[in-house]
Design a protein around this motif. Structure first.
Motif, mmCIF file in Angstrom:
data_model
loop_
_atom_site.group_PDB
_atom_site.id
_atom_site.type_symbol
_atom_site.label_atom_id
_atom_site.label_comp_id
_atom_site.label_asym_id
_atom_site.label_seq_id
_atom_site.Cartn_x
_atom_site.Cartn_y
_atom_site.Cartn_z
ATOM 1 N N PHE A 1 -15.061 -55.390 -19.489
ATOM 2 C CA PHE A 1 -14.509 -54.456 -18.527
ATOM 3 C C PHE A 1 -12.984 -54.480 -18.463
ATOM 4 O O PHE A 1 -12.410 -53.815 -17.596
ATOM 5 N N HIS B 1 -10.884 -53.133 -20.492
ATOM 6 C CA HIS B 1 -10.501 -51.746 -20.756
ATOM 7 C C HIS B 1 -11.700 -50.849 -20.494
ATOM 8 O O HIS B 1 -12.852 -51.276 -20.631
ATOM 9 N N PRO B 2 -11.471 -49.585 -20.149
ATOM 10 C CA PRO B 2 -12.588 -48.655 -19.961
ATOM 11 C C PRO B 2 -13.333 -48.428 -21.279
ATOM 12 O O PRO B 2 -12.821 -48.760 -22.361
ATOM 13 N N LEU C 1 -9.891 -43.056 -19.152
ATOM 14 C CA LEU C 1 -11.115 -43.766 -19.508
ATOM 15 C C LEU C 1 -11.023 -44.438 -20.869
ATOM 16 O O LEU C 1 -11.918 -45.184 -21.263
ATOM 17 N N ASP D 1 -6.869 -47.578 -19.106
ATOM 18 C CA ASP D 1 -6.700 -47.163 -17.719
ATOM 19 C C ASP D 1 -5.266 -47.143 -17.228
ATOM 20 O O ASP D 1 -4.960 -46.452 -16.265
ATOM 21 N N TYR E 1 -12.620 -41.193 -13.440
ATOM 22 C CA TYR E 1 -12.569 -42.656 -13.433
ATOM 23 C C TYR E 1 -13.399 -43.218 -12.279
ATOM 24 O O TYR E 1 -14.076 -44.250 -12.430
ATOM 25 N N TYR F 1 -16.929 -43.492 -13.292
ATOM 26 C CA TYR F 1 -17.179 -44.681 -14.121
ATOM 27 C C TYR F 1 -17.342 -45.925 -13.256
ATOM 28 O O TYR F 1 -18.280 -46.715 -13.450
ATOM 29 N N VAL F 2 -16.460 -46.089 -12.268
ATOM 30 C CA VAL F 2 -16.551 -47.254 -11.375
ATOM 31 C C VAL F 2 -17.859 -47.211 -10.596
ATOM 32 O O VAL F 2 -18.513 -48.249 -10.383
ATOM 33 N N PHE G 1 -16.570 -56.553 -13.155
ATOM 34 C CA PHE G 1 -15.553 -55.511 -13.282
ATOM 35 C C PHE G 1 -14.302 -55.889 -12.499
ATOM 36 O O PHE G 1 -13.180 -55.774 -13.011
ATOM 37 N N LYS H 1 -10.569 -56.516 -14.044
ATOM 38 C CA LYS H 1 -9.479 -55.614 -13.684
ATOM 39 C C LYS H 1 -8.336 -56.350 -12.992
ATOM 40 O O LYS H 1 -7.160 -56.054 -13.241
#
Length: 561
Positions: free
Chosen positions: A88, A90-91, A211, A214, A250, A253-254, A266, A270
């Motif tokens: 996680f 990077h997207p 995506l 980010d 985005y 995606y989350v 995640f 991040k």
């Protein structure tokens, strides 16, 4: 009477002559070729230049096998991951793009062959970037300026190096340019067909950029927010729609990550990435402790990348020229340019500064220069000659460097892997010294067949049955190794390498047979064609006296492992 009789005869003769003599051909003036033709030519040139000798013109970079493995994981379904869990940092945008590419061309069992396949994908993405550059610059200024921008991008050596690696920046910038192209169309004077649909499409492209990587939000959503505040560019409602679509993509995606119960992993990834981005943690890049300085690398690479440096040095000039224009399209380009400058400027000052980050400034800066640099008028012949000479130099220098680099073998790890698979039994223990807090490029290249570890003491080597050692010497020289230069010299002193290759990226790449013998075939010294091995090999070669200039090696790259 005479005149009356002869007149018809003369007229008849003239008519007969006109029937027998060929009519003069009319010259058809052809107009200039459509912009899409020039864009297609720029795309083809860019792609071909990157595909030529793609498997041997650049050695394996540490992030490439990581990203390739994540692409294979995405092709299998679900979120991308590897043997250590889901990924996680990077997207997943680029990894799903790789997955689609794998479905088209097939999967490769060999890690380096898989990397080379993904390099072809990036070369095609670079071709798309060149076409978008032509369209974008032609829309703002002229077709000729667009062609020039595409040509410079196709030949620039820094861009070629970035596009030839399996990294995220090539795809990211392609999506950014696509969004800019659509959004600039909304900033033109006069009514526009389907403005809301176009704003939605621009937001879609910006969302795909975020995506993919980010922190692309800094060069997409940030300038859109500035445009909303200042009222620059398209109408505010359209800018707000584009920004909202990008953010919602985005957010979707989350939401998926949270819905599948992976929010803890995640969040950990991040927050680690944000600490690296803002410079709290300096694991990689030129600002990290013990690594080569940026100024040193710039000086070392000056002969090969002089034209790139010239274009980057003109960044402030491009900004000043953009600010002089009041048209909405130029105002919008100004905001994108300022965002790119601030993003790289922060990384340069205190953030994590890696060379691939420069690509996210170079391409927008190329756009800014192409739409603003003045062209001497026809009446100033001397200035036009000077400008033409500067343009020839700008294109000829990278062309010469390209010709030199493409035919200089730089595929040491591909050759090493082929040699080891032939001569070293599968499952053998191999000592690695590259990679600081994470696995180095040696591990990623060979871990599918061998046991590798940082076993530097005799006890560790004996416990793990390690009989071989691999040293990419430039990695150790530049401070990206887990062991220091002195420690590696202690390990290799008196040993004769059984494989050695000299290349621009890693300097001397060597495989050593350690003193404690292991069952297996007896190895003999091999000089790889193109490696220019000369002189005695005892003691083992360390840093070469005059290393071939090459790119800085960022061992941990963008990935945490």
């Amino acid at each position: 009477m005479t005149v009356e009789r002869t007149a018809p005869v003369a007229a008849g003769t003239e008519a007969a002559a006109s029937e027998t003599s060929p009519r003069p051909r009319r010259r058809i003036r052809r107009g200039p070729l459509p912009t899409y033709v020039y864009a297609a030519l720029a795309a083809v040139l860019t792609t071909v230049l990157r595909l030529l000798e793609i498997s041997r013109a650049g050695d394996l970079f540490v992030d490439e096998p990581i990203y390739r493995r994540l692409g294979d994981s995405a092709a299998a379904g679900g979120f991308p991951g590897d043997d250590e869990g889901l990924f996680f940092l990077h997207p997943p945008g680029y990894f799903y793009l790789e997955a689609g590419w794998t479905k088209v061309v097939g999967q490769h069992a060999d890690v380096i062959a898989g990397v080379h396949s993904s390099r072809v994908l990036n070369a095609l993405l670079a071709g798309g970037t060149a076409a978008l550059l032509v369209f974008l610059v032609a829309r703002v200024r002229s077709r000729g300026a667009g062609v020039l921008a595409g040509l410079v991008f196709a030949l620039d050596q820094f861009c070629i190096r970035q596009n030839n690696r399996v990294l995220l920046e090539t795809a990211t910038m392609m999506w950014v340019l696509a969004g800019m192209l659509v959004l600039l169309g909304l900033a033109r004077s006069g009514p526009t067909a389907r403005p809301r649909a176009r704003a939605l499409l621009a937001g879609l492209f910006f969302g795909l950029a975020i995506l993919t990587k980010d922190h692309a939000v800094l060069i997409t959503v940030l300038p859109l927010l500035a445009a909303l505040a200042l009222g620059w560019g398209p109408p505010r409602r359209l800018v707000a729609l584009a920004a909202s679509v990008a953010v919602l993509m985005y957010a979707g995606y989350v939401a998926l990550v949270a819905g599948f119960g992976h929010m803890d992993a995640f969040w950990e990834a991040k927050t680690s990435g944000v600490r690296r981005l803002i410079g709290i943690v300096q694991e990689t890049g030129f600002n990290a402790a013990g690594t080569p300085s940026l100024s040193g690398r710039l000086v070392a690479e000056l002969p090969g990348y002089a034209s790139t440096y010239v274009l980057l040095a003109l960044t402030p000039v491009a900004l000043v020229l953009l600010l002089r224009h009041r048209e909405p399209m130029y105002r919008l380009l100004t905001l994108f340019h300022i965002s790119a400058i601030l993003t790289l400027g922060y990384a340069l000052a205190i953030g994590t500064l890696e060379e691939q980050a420069l690509y996210l400034l170079f391409v927008p800066n190329l756009v800014a220069l192409a739409v603003t640099l003045p062209v001497p008028s026809r009446h100033r012949r001397g200035l036009r000659l000077v400008a033409c000479g500067a343009l020839v130099a700008l294109l000829a220098a990278p062309a010469a460097v390209y010709a030199r680099d493409r035919w200089t073998p730089d595929d040491g790890f591909a050759r090493l892997r082929a040699y080891v698979l032939t001569h070293v039994p599968a499952g053998s223990g191999i000592v690695t010294v590259d990679g600081q807090r994470t696995r180095g490029v040696t591990t990623w290249a060979l871990e599918d067949t061998y046991r590798l570890g940082h076993w530097v003491t005799p006890g560790e080597r004996a416990a793990n049955g390690a009989g071989y050692l691999i040293v990419p010497w430039r990695v150790i020289e530049q401070g990206y190794g887990r062991s220091s230069v002195a420690e590696v010299h202690g390990l290799t002193d008196g040993l004769r390498p059984v494989f050695v290759f000299h290349g621009p990226t890693y300097g001397t790449l060597a495989l050593y047979r350690l003193p404690a013998p292991l069952p297996g075939p007896s190895l003999t010294a091999v000089a790889v064609p193109g490696s220019a091995v000369t002189g005695p090999l005892l003691p083992a070669p360390g840093p070469t006296a005059a290393p071939v200039p090459g790119p800085p090696v960022t061992e941990a790259g963008d990935a945490p492992r």
